[in-house]
Design an enzyme around this catalytic site. Sequence first.
Site, PDB file in Angstrom:
ATOM      1  N   ASP A 341       0.833  -1.209   0.000  1.00  0.00           N
ATOM      2  CA  ASP A 341       0.000   0.000   0.000  1.00  0.00           C
ATOM      3  C   ASP A 341       0.863   1.253   0.000  1.00  0.00           C
ATOM      4  OD1 ASP A 341       0.917  -0.786   2.549  1.00  0.00           O
ATOM      5  OD2 ASP A 341      -0.454   0.630   3.512  1.00  0.00           O
ATOM      6  N   GLU A 342       0.289   2.326  -0.438  1.00  0.00           N
ATOM      7  CA  GLU A 342       0.861   3.674  -0.295  1.00  0.00           C
ATOM      8  C   GLU A 342       2.341   3.745  -0.658  1.00  0.00           C
ATOM      9  OE1 GLU A 342      -1.892   5.715   3.089  1.00  0.00           O
ATOM     10  OE2 GLU A 342      -0.511   4.179   3.819  1.00  0.00           O
ATOM     11  N   ALA A 343       2.705   3.096  -1.761  1.00  0.00           N
ATOM     12  CA  ALA A 343       4.111   3.128  -2.214  1.00  0.00           C
ATOM     13  C   ALA A 343       4.321   4.405  -3.035  1.00  0.00           C
ATOM     14  CB  ALA A 343       4.424   1.879  -3.025  1.00  0.00           C
ATOM     15  N   HIS A 344       4.095   5.546  -2.384  1.00  0.00           N
ATOM     16  CA  HIS A 344       4.117   6.821  -3.104  1.00  0.00           C
ATOM     17  C   HIS A 344       5.521   7.246  -3.509  1.00  0.00           C
ATOM     18  CE1 HIS A 344       0.038   6.764  -1.937  1.00  0.00           C
ATOM     19  NE2 HIS A 344       0.182   7.280  -0.739  1.00  0.00           N
TER      20      HIS A 344
END
Length: 536
Positions: A341-344
Amino acid sequence: MREHHRSTRLFGSLLLVAAAGLSSVAAVPSGQEAATTPAPTPLGQVIPAPASAVPGGSAYEINSKTRIRVDDSRDARQIGSYLAGVLRPSTGYALNVTDDEGRDGIRLRLASKDKSLGDEGYRLESKSGSVTITARKAAGLFYGVQTLRQHLPAAAEKKTKQAGPWLIAGGTIEDKPRYEYRGAMLDVSRHFFSVDKVKRYIDQMSLYKVNKLHLHLSDDQGWRIAIDSWPKLAEYGGSTQVGGGKGGYYTKAQYKEIIAYASARQLEVIPEIDMPGHTNAALASYAELNCNGVAPPLYTGTEVGFSSLCVKKDVTYDFVDDVIRELAAMTPGKYIHIGGDEAHSTSHEDYVAFMNKVQPVVAKYGKTAIGWHQLTGATPAKGALAQYWGYDATSAAEREQVANAAKNGTKLVLSPADRAYMDMKYNKDTPLGLAWAGYVEVRRSYDWDPGTYLTGAPADSIQGVEAPLWSETIWESRHIEYMAFPRLPGIAELGWSPASTHDWDKYKVRLAAQGPRWDAMGMDYYKSPQVPWPSK
Ligand code: ACM
């Protein structure tokens, strides 16, 4: 403060009697004032709602002569001892566990031929003289015991001797779950929770037939599991937490202790190592995992999306291989959760390459991968589960990506953040928790149908539900309890009960009856105004 006063207890009893439309007058020793005792909990008035409950006949009463008669098997003996352990302190009875056959008492039977009960189902038959729980497997027996337990008065949960009577309404319950995945997640990374705190939560979730404990073991703020081949992960990466406290980690022996405790309560532990983002604790522990070769400092804030493993370095995959190998070796369950998740801070191209390279490592060590639903933006491996954590504001494109993966065979676990996230505040005044997905009152958390929730996802792609509890704002057991109760039983019911039983107005009455049990157990919970709690 949590004790009921005698007069108010009587008043509460009268209300219960009125609600049940039944009453019984207890025989009381001469010289004492006659009192009306509550009728037993009506058959089936438990959480999760059973698939079928047919009341009838006399109630069963546990008394000083009651024995717990078990099949001659380790599982049945273990579950019989567990039940005795719950009921001995409050009843004051010996409740001997025996494999002597007999038609009386509490009988726990593993009738392995009865296929209609499924792997987790049970039948409970209560009548004067005996209550018999029959199941094919240990899980069903354990769930039948939870059902029995909830039929007893709340005082049965106390640790000191209480007045009975200990009645279980007459009739037959036949029950099995709607979904095979009924999970709860605890984030032990943002704040570390000791083994004892995890066990306490396990005991609470097992009341509601939850069967998966997802442990979020790593994040930016802390690495919480000992890995022998990369020792600094736990020793250094686990040395702090949100707010700068000292953090902590589980030794392998402690992790196995959690697994054993969970397993005795029919819960499978699913460890999560979040990757490639949410990895600052690992990056801080080993400079070589960073693309620039420089270890960042430990992090004790609550921002997300700033860290990434170095997707292009070979050493990253040595690290992943070692971690998953060691984790798989001490995890008897089927799944390993790889986050995603949320691998920004990871480019899309790198993200896809990374997730597609890591999933086969999970398979190589004999496990099945679970990822947060962003995994559907890569190529979910055959058999992989995607955990949907979107909410009402999630874009149509993102939902469609997940629904399309489901059409292509990826199974889903549903954890909609504005329904199932236990860390969302109930309202603006909730002292703990976050509110990025909105406020989530008890009714909102319960009132949805996993089978039809995600438009376009086939009903049979839904493997079940999970209630995650993120810990940016919580670190004590009472914090867990205040956020998870009374919402967790609702998610557990969505996972277990047939859709035909779904009805807020009926559910809230069963939920209200849990309050006195939680009081008896010394648990905290949010006294939602939506729930008609019994007056004290
Ligand atoms: C998540 O809440 N980032 C899965």
